[in-house]
Design a protein around this motif. Structure first.
Motif, PDB file in Angstrom:
ATOM      1  N   ASP A 119       0.822  -1.212   0.000  1.00  0.00           N
ATOM      2  CA  ASP A 119       0.000   0.000   0.000  1.00  0.00           C
ATOM      3  C   ASP A 119       0.859   1.266   0.000  1.00  0.00           C
ATOM      4  OD1 ASP A 119      -2.239   1.758   0.415  1.00  0.00           O
ATOM      5  OD2 ASP A 119      -1.686   1.799   2.542  1.00  0.00           O
ATOM      6  N   GLN A 120       0.632   2.157  -0.978  1.00  0.00           N
ATOM      7  CA  GLN A 120       1.399   3.395  -1.103  1.00  0.00           C
ATOM      8  C   GLN A 120       0.570   4.648  -0.823  1.00  0.00           C
ATOM      9  OE1 GLN A 120       2.847   2.119  -5.126  1.00  0.00           O
ATOM     10  NE2 GLN A 120       4.826   2.840  -4.399  1.00  0.00           N
ATOM     11  N   SER A 121      -0.554   4.462  -0.164  1.00  0.00           N
ATOM     12  CA  SER A 121      -1.411   5.622   0.120  1.00  0.00           C
ATOM     13  C   SER A 121      -0.705   6.647   0.999  1.00  0.00           C
ATOM     14  CB  SER A 121      -2.723   5.169   0.774  1.00  0.00           C
ATOM     15  OG  SER A 121      -2.476   4.479   1.995  1.00  0.00           O
ATOM     16  N   TYR A 122       0.220   6.195   1.843  1.00  0.00           N
ATOM     17  CA  TYR A 122       0.964   7.115   2.703  1.00  0.00           C
ATOM     18  C   TYR A 122       1.696   8.171   1.884  1.00  0.00           C
ATOM     19  CZ  TYR A 122       4.406   8.628   6.237  1.00  0.00           C
ATOM     20  OH  TYR A 122       5.183   9.370   7.087  1.00  0.00           O
ATOM     21  N   PHE A 123       2.219   7.766   0.723  1.00  0.00           N
ATOM     22  CA  PHE A 123       3.015   8.672  -0.097  1.00  0.00           C
ATOM     23  C   PHE A 123       2.171   9.546  -1.023  1.00  0.00           C
ATOM     24  CE2 PHE A 123       5.706   4.975   0.814  1.00  0.00           C
ATOM     25  CZ  PHE A 123       6.783   5.606   1.415  1.00  0.00           C
ATOM     26  N   LEU A 124       0.857   9.293  -1.058  1.00  0.00           N
ATOM     27  CA  LEU A 124      -0.004  10.020  -1.986  1.00  0.00           C
ATOM     28  C   LEU A 124      -1.016  10.922  -1.287  1.00  0.00           C
ATOM     29  CD1 LEU A 124      -0.735   7.233  -4.641  1.00  0.00           C
ATOM     30  CD2 LEU A 124       1.043   8.964  -4.657  1.00  0.00           C
ATOM     31  N   TYR A 125      -0.871  11.116   0.018  1.00  0.00           N
ATOM     32  CA  TYR A 125      -1.851  11.909   0.756  1.00  0.00           C
ATOM     33  C   TYR A 125      -1.929  13.341   0.250  1.00  0.00           C
ATOM     34  CZ  TYR A 125       1.527  14.776   3.271  1.00  0.00           C
ATOM     35  OH  TYR A 125       2.489  15.692   3.573  1.00  0.00           O
ATOM     36  N   ALA A 126      -0.831  13.852  -0.324  1.00  0.00           N
ATOM     37  CA  ALA A 126      -0.796  15.253  -0.752  1.00  0.00           C
ATOM     38  C   ALA A 126      -1.408  15.465  -2.128  1.00  0.00           C
ATOM     39  CB  ALA A 126       0.647  15.768  -0.734  1.00  0.00           C
ATOM     40  N   THR A 127      -1.921  14.399  -2.736  1.00  0.00           N
ATOM     41  CA  THR A 127      -2.611  14.525  -4.019  1.00  0.00           C
ATOM     42  C   THR A 127      -3.845  15.400  -3.850  1.00  0.00           C
ATOM     43  OG1 THR A 127      -1.904  12.282  -4.554  1.00  0.00           O
ATOM     44  CG2 THR A 127      -3.638  13.223  -5.916  1.00  0.00           C
ATOM     45  N   THR A 128      -4.009  16.396  -4.687  1.00  0.00           N
ATOM     46  CA  THR A 128      -5.165  17.275  -4.565  1.00  0.00           C
ATOM     47  C   THR A 128      -6.406  16.606  -5.160  1.00  0.00           C
ATOM     48  OG1 THR A 128      -4.849  18.347  -6.710  1.00  0.00           O
ATOM     49  CG2 THR A 128      -3.647  19.268  -4.826  1.00  0.00           C
ATOM     50  N   GLN A 129      -7.570  17.133  -4.845  1.00  0.00           N
ATOM     51  CA  GLN A 129      -8.807  16.566  -5.379  1.00  0.00           C
ATOM     52  C   GLN A 129      -8.837  16.677  -6.897  1.00  0.00           C
ATOM     53  OE1 GLN A 129     -11.551  15.014  -3.420  1.00  0.00           O
ATOM     54  NE2 GLN A 129     -11.541  14.246  -5.512  1.00  0.00           N
ATOM     55  N   GLU A 130      -8.363  17.787  -7.430  1.00  0.00           N
ATOM     56  CA  GLU A 130      -8.333  17.962  -8.877  1.00  0.00           C
ATOM     57  C   GLU A 130      -7.443  16.909  -9.537  1.00  0.00           C
ATOM     58  OE1 GLU A 130      -7.270  21.435 -12.193  1.00  0.00           O
ATOM     59  OE2 GLU A 130      -6.579  21.633 -10.121  1.00  0.00           O
ATOM     60  N   GLN A 131      -6.290  16.639  -8.940  1.00  0.00           N
ATOM     61  CA  GLN A 131      -5.397  15.621  -9.470  1.00  0.00           C
ATOM     62  C   GLN A 131      -6.013  14.236  -9.356  1.00  0.00           C
ATOM     63  OE1 GLN A 131      -2.024  16.346  -6.979  1.00  0.00           O
ATOM     64  NE2 GLN A 131      -1.217  18.024  -8.242  1.00  0.00           N
ATOM     65  N   LEU A 132      -6.591  13.954  -8.208  1.00  0.00           N
ATOM     66  CA  LEU A 132      -7.158  12.638  -7.957  1.00  0.00           C
ATOM     67  C   LEU A 132      -8.279  12.306  -8.932  1.00  0.00           C
ATOM     68  CD1 LEU A 132      -7.137  10.151  -6.159  1.00  0.00           C
ATOM     69  CD2 LEU A 132      -8.613  11.362  -4.544  1.00  0.00           C
ATOM     70  N   ASP A 133      -9.039  13.296  -9.333  1.00  0.00           N
ATOM     71  CA  ASP A 133     -10.146  13.050 -10.255  1.00  0.00           C
ATOM     72  C   ASP A 133      -9.663  12.587 -11.638  1.00  0.00           C
ATOM     73  OD1 ASP A 133     -11.980  13.716  -8.330  1.00  0.00           O
ATOM     74  OD2 ASP A 133     -12.237  15.786  -8.995  1.00  0.00           O
ATOM     75  N   LEU A 134      -8.418  12.922 -11.991  1.00  0.00           N
ATOM     76  CA  LEU A 134      -7.879  12.523 -13.287  1.00  0.00           C
ATOM     77  C   LEU A 134      -6.996  11.275 -13.194  1.00  0.00           C
ATOM     78  CD1 LEU A 134      -8.066  13.734 -16.222  1.00  0.00           C
ATOM     79  CD2 LEU A 134      -5.790  14.681 -15.807  1.00  0.00           C
ATOM     80  N   LEU A 135      -6.531  10.967 -12.005  1.00  0.00           N
ATOM     81  CA  LEU A 135      -5.612   9.842 -11.821  1.00  0.00           C
ATOM     82  C   LEU A 135      -6.341   8.500 -11.769  1.00  0.00           C
ATOM     83  CD1 LEU A 135      -3.260  11.455  -9.184  1.00  0.00           C
ATOM     84  CD2 LEU A 135      -2.483  10.407 -11.314  1.00  0.00           C
TER      85      LEU A 135
END
Length: 394
Positions: A164-180
């Protein structure tokens, strides 16, 4: 008639869906690109050159340089997709390497992977994906994103807790997350390697990257000395009770929770409790003094549905991780006149300023990431027992 969602939760046929695949040259990102191509998506492979690849061509455990760029190009050719290598070296140096050095010199223990994801990989690469008319940016991270039914996507822990790599991705913004999109979030590494072999990618047995990509053999102090010559000051190693036990060559060579390599002769095991960069001082003490019950954060990124301004007075029950290698633990998220505060349900050792504190809905295997921030250095008075020299602080 409504167009059904494809496997990326986009209402288009795969052939009409353009996806930029971030290809580091490793097994995970290569499998993602090949899987999407096999499903019929319009895939464009992009590899970022992040630092001088000449010094890393033959170094195992790295990424985003030399041999890895070659491997990414070879996979793209094998699966028949266009592939571009972008020189982001100067961006990476400014956004990640320089900040990494400054953080260490300030007595912190930074996580450059978080900063890299926050800036170069997601902010800059997502901008490129939009310029290319992409509907999604796919990566090989082991994490899950799901449609929340609100027009936005949520970030969740991966099915494989060990990866699990969620620890390293917490700083992803909502705008970024919607496209990822993260196609590997529901499988484990063994399955990914099996897919690499099935797809004939030729890298199924390639080792995972281990080190920080720009730090050869883990010797980060050498890198910082090269970037900031003379910036590291020698100073004293001081016990909580005020005794000067020895000298050190720079606080950047230590981290909170460290026991080995202190070069001290003492009757009891001693641990690094605090790094005081202003006074060039390493503060040590017994293990029981490492326990922390309260954490303050800066640079908070919030992905929760409830606004932080709307937190109930009694706080919000959550779970947090203060190290990538630890499971989420129960805590309470509070807000007071000084900002956000994490109250831990039990003592946590080795909480180091500069590291991330990632906030989840709960401690379960399918927990959603609510956000997180960078851990602030606590006041000296919060150390237990309080140091005898606390009054000497500026």
């Amino acid at each position: 008639m409504t167009t059904p969602l494809n496997s990326l939760d986009i209402a288009k046929p795969p052939a009409a869906t353009r996806v930029v695949a971030a290809m580091s040259g490793g097994v995970d990102s290569s499998v993602v690109a090949a899987l999407l191509k096999r499903e019929g998506y319009d895939v464009i492979g992009v590899t970022l050159q992040l630092y001088d690849h000449g010094a890393a061509v033959h170094r195992a455990g790295a990424c985003c340089a030399g041999q890895d760029i070659h491997d990414a190009r070879r996979v793209a050719e094998a699966i028949g997709i266009p592939h571009y290598v972008l020189d982001y070296e100067s961006r990476f140096r400014d956004a990640v390497i320089e900040r990494f050095a400054e953080s260490y010199l300030a007595g912190e223990t930074p996580i450059p992977c978080v900063e890299c994801n926050r800036t170069v990989k997601f902010r800059d690469l997502l901008g490129l994906a939009r310029e290319l008319g992409a509907d999604a940016l796919a990566t090989g991270h082991y994490v899950v994103s799901r449609d929340l039914g609100t027009g936005h996507r949520g970030l969740f822990r991966a099915a494989d807790a060990a990866r699990d790599q969620s620890y390293f991705l917490y700083a992803t913004t909502q705008e970024q997350l919607d496209l990822l999109r993260f196609p590997l979030g529901s499988i484990d590494k063994a399955q990914t390697r099996a897919l690499a072999a099935e797809l004939g990618l030729g890298i199924a047995d390639k080792p995972d990257s281990q080190d920080i990509c720009f730090v050869p053999n883990g010797r980060y102090a050498d890198v910082i000395e090269k970037l900031k010559p003379g910036a590291s000051r020698p100073g004293e190693i001081v016990h909580l009770d005020g005794r000067v036990l020895g000298r050190h060559d720079g606080v950047l060579r230590y981290t909170v929770g460290q026991r080995k390599g202190l070069g001290l002769s003492a009757a009891e095991p001693l641990y690094v409790l605090r790094l005081d960069a202003d006074l060039a001082r390493v503060i040590v003490g017994p293990r029981e003094a490492l326990g922390v019950r309260e954490i303050r954060l800066r640079d908070v990124n919030w992905l929760g549905d409830l606004s932080l301004d709307a937190l109930p007075v009694e706080g919000l029950d959550v779970a947090v991780r203060v190290r990538s290698t630890r499971a989420p633990r129960e805590a309470r998220l509070m807000r007071d006149e000084d900002g956000l505060k994490i109250e831990l349900a039990s003592d946590e050792e080795g909480v180091s300023p500069g590291q991330a504190c990632v906030i989840y809905t709960d401690a379960g295997p399918d927990a959603r990431v609510l956000g997180g921030g960078t851990i602030l250095r606590p006041p000296l008075a919060m150390l237990t027992p309080a140091p005898a020299f606390a009054h000497a602080q500026p």
